[in-house]
Design a protein around this motif. Structure first.
Motif, PDB file in Angstrom:
ATOM      1  N   ALA A   1       0.860  -1.173   0.000  1.00 55.51           N
ATOM      2  CA  ALA A   1       0.000   0.000   0.000  1.00 55.51           C
ATOM      3  C   ALA A   1       0.900   1.228   0.000  1.00 55.51           C
ATOM      4  CB  ALA A   1      -0.914   0.017   1.220  1.00 55.51           C
ATOM      5  N   SER A   2       0.709   2.097  -0.972  1.00 56.56           N
ATOM      6  CA  SER A   2       1.561   3.287  -1.099  1.00 56.56           C
ATOM      7  C   SER A   2       0.863   4.511  -0.529  1.00 56.56           C
ATOM      8  CB  SER A   2       1.910   3.522  -2.577  1.00 56.56           C
ATOM      9  OG  SER A   2       2.660   2.445  -3.079  1.00 56.56           O
ATOM     10  N   TRP A   3       1.601   5.263   0.262  1.00 52.39           N
ATOM     11  CA  TRP A   3       1.077   6.462   0.909  1.00 52.39           C
ATOM     12  C   TRP A   3       1.722   7.683   0.255  1.00 52.39           C
ATOM     13  CZ3 TRP A   3      -1.989   5.076   5.298  1.00 52.39           C
ATOM     14  CH2 TRP A   3      -2.707   6.147   5.857  1.00 52.39           C
ATOM     15  N   VAL A   4       0.903   8.570  -0.300  1.00 51.04           N
ATOM     16  CA  VAL A   4       1.407   9.744  -1.000  1.00 51.04           C
ATOM     17  C   VAL A   4       2.092  10.686  -0.007  1.00 51.04           C
ATOM     18  CG1 VAL A   4       0.803  11.782  -2.374  1.00 51.04           C
ATOM     19  CG2 VAL A   4      -0.339   9.596  -2.812  1.00 51.04           C
ATOM     20  N   VAL A   5       3.319  11.069  -0.325  1.00 50.90           N
ATOM     21  CA  VAL A   5       4.068  11.997   0.516  1.00 50.90           C
ATOM     22  C   VAL A   5       3.479  13.396   0.374  1.00 50.90           C
ATOM     23  CG1 VAL A   5       6.322  13.064   0.905  1.00 50.90           C
ATOM     24  CG2 VAL A   5       6.167  10.621   0.355  1.00 50.90           C
ATOM     25  N   ASN A   6       3.191  14.026   1.512  1.00 53.81           N
ATOM     26  CA  ASN A   6       2.596  15.373   1.529  1.00 53.81           C
ATOM     27  C   ASN A   6       1.294  15.425   0.733  1.00 53.81           C
ATOM     28  OD1 ASN A   6       4.772  16.398   3.054  1.00 53.81           O
ATOM     29  ND2 ASN A   6       5.964  16.737   1.184  1.00 53.81           N
TER      30      ASN A   6
END
Length: 229
Positions: free
Chosen positions: A108-113
């Motif tokens: 699961a990828s979490w968008v930075v900022n």
């Protein structure tokens, strides 16, 4: 603390990671500055200690091709980015009759900022993975910067991810692996913030893309092992 050193491109680096105490080494088959071929990995894996996991990282590769690569490269696990791999395939891959068990890691990828919507989407995907895969499937949390998945060297918001994990008992039952922007300087803080089962690093212990820095690699493993939760 389970530790994976990812994006290995040569035998020296993979052996060094194993000798320093890593539990797993990773090889990127997906498009990347650190991408390797099945032939390259097949020349490395026979020389690694058999207790060290050998994990291939894939994105859009077809399911059948992944299975072929697992055999040719002597992998013990696969790390899957993207949602095109259905639950039935994951189950088949993790327990193929007559063959060695293959460890499965979903990402699961979490968008930075990111904004509230991107945070909501990341949380939703994380919960979907927890509820629609077997409980023994590991789940890796990684950073996303624009279109880049992994290897960004930039950390996401650990506190937001921790809140999602704490909100769901099914998610807490999975082994959670933290990646994305980890390095020797911040891995201890990251572990204390998220309480993961394991950590995964690539660019944070490199001299240049695809080549590990021995001192940074050593300090990363020592720092991760030293944390007591």
């Amino acid at each position: 603390m389970w530790i994976k050193i990812c994006a290995n491109t040569n035998l020296d680096d993979a052996l060094m990671a194993a000798e320093l105490g890593a539990d797993a080494v990773g090889f990127v088959f997906a498009p990347s500055k650190r991408q390797v071929t099945v032939e390259q990995v097949a020349a490395i894996t026979p020389h690694l200690p058999r207790n060290v996991e050998r994990i291939g990282v894939f994105t859009t590769t077809s399911d059948d091709e992944i299975i072929q690569i697992v055999g040719k490269a002597d992998l013990t696990g696969v790390q899957l980015h993207g949602g095109h791999h259905d639950a039935e395939y994951i189950s088949r891959l993790g327990a193929r009759p007559g063959e060695n068990y293959v460890e499965v890691i979903r990402t699961a990828s979490w968008v930075v900022n990111g904004d509230e919507e991107s945070d909501r989407q990341a949380a939703e995907l994380l919960l979907q993975l927890a509820h629609h895969t077997r409980v023994d499937t590991r789940i890796l949390l990684d950073s996303k910067v624009k279109d880049e998945l992994g290897g960004t060297g930039i950390a996401f918001n650990w506190a937001k991810a921790r809140a999602v994990i704490d909100s769901d008992s099914r998610l807490k039952a999975h082994d959670i692996i933290l990646a994305g922007g980890l390095n020797p300087e911040n891995v201890a803080d990251a572990i204390r913030a998220l309480h993961p089962w394991g950590v995964d690093v690539a660019s944070g212990v490199e001299e240049v893309p695809g080549r590990k820095a021995p001192e940074r690699l050593k300090r990363f493993i020592e720092a991760a092992r030293a944390v007591r939760l």
